[in-house]
Design a protein around this motif. Structure first.
Motif, short mmCIF file in Angstrom:
data_model
loop_
_atom_site.label_atom_id
_atom_site.label_comp_id
_atom_site.label_asym_id
_atom_site.label_seq_id
_atom_site.Cartn_x
_atom_site.Cartn_y
_atom_site.Cartn_z
N LEU A 117 -2.71 5.59 9.12
CA LEU A 117 -1.47 5.54 8.35
C LEU A 117 -1.61 4.47 7.27
CD1 LEU A 117 1.48 6.55 8.07
CD2 LEU A 117 2.16 4.63 9.52
N ALA A 118 -1.57 4.88 6.01
CA ALA A 118 -1.65 3.95 4.88
C ALA A 118 -0.27 3.85 4.23
CB ALA A 118 -2.68 4.42 3.87
N GLU A 119 0.18 2.62 4.01
CA GLU A 119 1.50 2.39 3.42
C GLU A 119 1.40 1.34 2.32
OE1 GLU A 119 4.69 2.83 6.85
OE2 GLU A 119 3.14 1.41 7.44
N ARG A 120 1.99 1.65 1.19
CA ARG A 120 1.99 0.70 0.09
C ARG A 120 3.11 -0.31 0.26
NH1 ARG A 120 2.29 1.87 -6.47
NH2 ARG A 120 2.22 -0.33 -7.07
N THR A 121 2.80 -1.59 0.00
CA THR A 121 3.80 -2.63 0.01
C THR A 121 3.51 -3.57 -1.16
OG1 THR A 121 4.68 -4.53 1.26
CG2 THR A 121 2.42 -3.87 1.76
N GLY A 122 4.31 -3.47 -2.21
CA GLY A 122 4.07 -4.27 -3.41
C GLY A 122 2.76 -3.90 -4.05
N ASP A 123 1.91 -4.92 -4.27
CA ASP A 123 0.61 -4.68 -4.90
C ASP A 123 -0.48 -4.42 -3.87
OD1 ASP A 123 0.35 -7.19 -3.76
OD2 ASP A 123 -0.72 -8.05 -5.48
N ALA A 124 -0.09 -4.20 -2.63
CA ALA A 124 -1.07 -4.04 -1.56
C ALA A 124 -0.87 -2.72 -0.83
CB ALA A 124 -0.96 -5.20 -0.57
N VAL A 125 -1.90 -2.35 -0.07
CA VAL A 125 -1.82 -1.20 0.83
C VAL A 125 -2.22 -1.68 2.22
CG1 VAL A 125 -2.70 1.10 1.37
CG2 VAL A 125 -2.42 0.41 -1.01
N VAL A 126 -1.39 -1.37 3.19
CA VAL A 126 -1.71 -1.66 4.59
C VAL A 126 -2.22 -0.37 5.21
CG1 VAL A 126 -0.81 -2.35 6.84
CG2 VAL A 126 0.01 -3.49 4.77
N VAL A 127 -3.44 -0.43 5.72
CA VAL A 127 -4.05 0.74 6.35
C VAL A 127 -4.14 0.49 7.85
CG1 VAL A 127 -6.04 2.28 6.46
CG2 VAL A 127 -5.38 1.25 4.27
#
Length: 288
Positions: free
Chosen positions: A155-165
Motif C-alpha cells: 500500500l503506497a500513500e502520498r503524504t505531502g512531498d513524500a510517499v509512504v510504502v
C-alpha cells in the motif's frame, strides 16, 4: 500505546515462541544504515495499528529512508481499507518513507507500488528461494500445493512531498492461522528460510537497488527496466480477468500488458482495449 510501551511488551514475551524470535532494531540498523545508502533509520515497535499511518503522521519530521517495522499490526490496511492482521511475529509488517522528487515527476510516483512488488519478489527469491508472483496492482502471490494464494500486499500513500510504502507479508503462518483459506505464507510455500531478519534485510536491499535505479532514470519505467521486469513476474498478464472498477462497474477480458503509466491493459470480447488504473482484479482462468 507508545513505541516504548510496545517494545517493553515485546521484551516481556521475548521467548513466548522460540520459532518466532523478535527482530533486533540494533542489528537491522547496523546492517542497513550505511554511509551513502538510502536507509537512514530502522525502528522496530512491538505492536501498532498501522505502520503506514504511524510513519505518515511523522513524515514531515523524518528524512527519506526511515523504516518502521511492527512485530504485530492490529489495524493494518490494504487497498479499499481492508484490514490486514496476523499473529505477532508471524510476518513482516513495515513501511518506508520515500521522497522521489525532484528527480521523478509526480505523475510517475504511481509506479512505486509496482516497484515495491518487484523488489519484494526479488528479495524473497534471493533470501528464501521462493517464487513470488505479482498480481496487479499490489498483491504478492505464492504457490501452495499447486494453488495460487495471496501471501502479502503493498500500500503506497502520498503524504505531502513524500510517499509512504507499506509492505505486509505472511511468513510463518500455518494453515490454522490463515485469516482466510485463500491466503498463503512463505512457510506453506516451502521457503528455505522463514527467519524474518534475513528476509527483511534482503527485501530492503532489493527495494533500495530498484528505487535508486528508477530514480536515476527519472522514474521512467522502461529505461530503468522496471516495466519489463514487472511484466515478467506479473501473474495477471495473459489471464482472463474481471476488473471491479470504482463506481461499481465491471470489466471482463484478457489482461494483456501494463502500460507506461502502470495501468493494466485489458482486451475485451469485442477486441476493444481499456486501460485500468484503479480497481480490484480477479483472476478467472488462464488463457491458452
Amino acid at each position: 500505546m507508545t513505541p516504548s510501551d510496545a517494545s517493553s511488551g515485546a521484551a516481556a514475551d521475548r521467548w513466548s515462541s522460540l520459532s518466532r524470535p523478535p527482530l533486533s532494531a540494533a542489528a537491522l540498523q547496523r546492517a542497513l544504515v550505511v554511509p551513502g545508502g538510502l536507509w537512514t533509520s530502522v525502528e522496530v515497535t512491538g505492536s501498532t495499528g498501522s505502520t503506514n499511518t504511524d510513519l505518515a503522521a511523522r513524515a514531515a519530521d523524518l528524512p527519506e529512508g526511515a523504516v518502521l517495522v511492527a512485530e504485530e499490526q492490529t489495524a493494518g490496511r490494504g487497498r479499499l481499507d481492508r484490514t490486514w492482521t496476523a499473529p505477532a511475529r508471524s510476518g513482516l509488517f513495515f513501511s518506508v518513507l520515500l521522497r522521489p522528487g525532484p528527480d521523478v515527476p509526480v505523475e510517475r510516483w504511481g509506479w512505486l507500488t509496482l516497484l515495491a512488488g518487484v523488489a519484494t519478489a526479488t528479495g524473497l527469491s534471493r533470501a528464501a528461494g521462493v517464487d513470488t508472483a505479482l498480481k496487479w496492482p499490489n498483491d504478492l502471490l505464492v504457490t501452495v500445493e499447486g494453488e495460487e494464494r495471496k501471501a502479502g500486499g503493498i500500500l503506497a500513500e502520498r503524504t505531502g512531498d513524500a510517499v509512504v510504502v507499506g509492505i505486509g507479508l505472511n511468513v510463518s503462518l500455518t494453515e490454522d492461522e490463515l485469516p482466510v483459506p485463500a491466503a498463503g505464507s512463505l512457510l506453506l510455500a516451502k521457503a528455505t528460510v522463514t527467519d524474518r531478519d534475513p528476509l527483511l534485510r534482503s527485501v530492503l536491499r532489493s527495494l533500495e537497488q530498484w528505487y535508486e535505479r528508477w530514480r536515476a532514470a527519472g522514474g521512467d519505467p522502461a529505461t530503468s527496466g522496471l516495466q519489463e521486469t514487472y511484466a515478467a513476474g506479473c501473474a495477471t498478464l495473459g489471464r482472463h480477468v474481471r476488473a471491479e472498477l470504482p463506481g461499481g462497474r465491471q470489466l471482463t477480458g484478457t489482461a494483456e500488458a501494463v502500460d507506461s503509466d502502470g495501468r493494466l491493459l485489458i482486451r475485451t470480447a469485442d477486441d476493444a482495449h481499456e486501460a485500468v488504473g484503479a480497481g480490484d482484479v480477479v483472476h478467472l482462468r488462464s488463457v491458452h
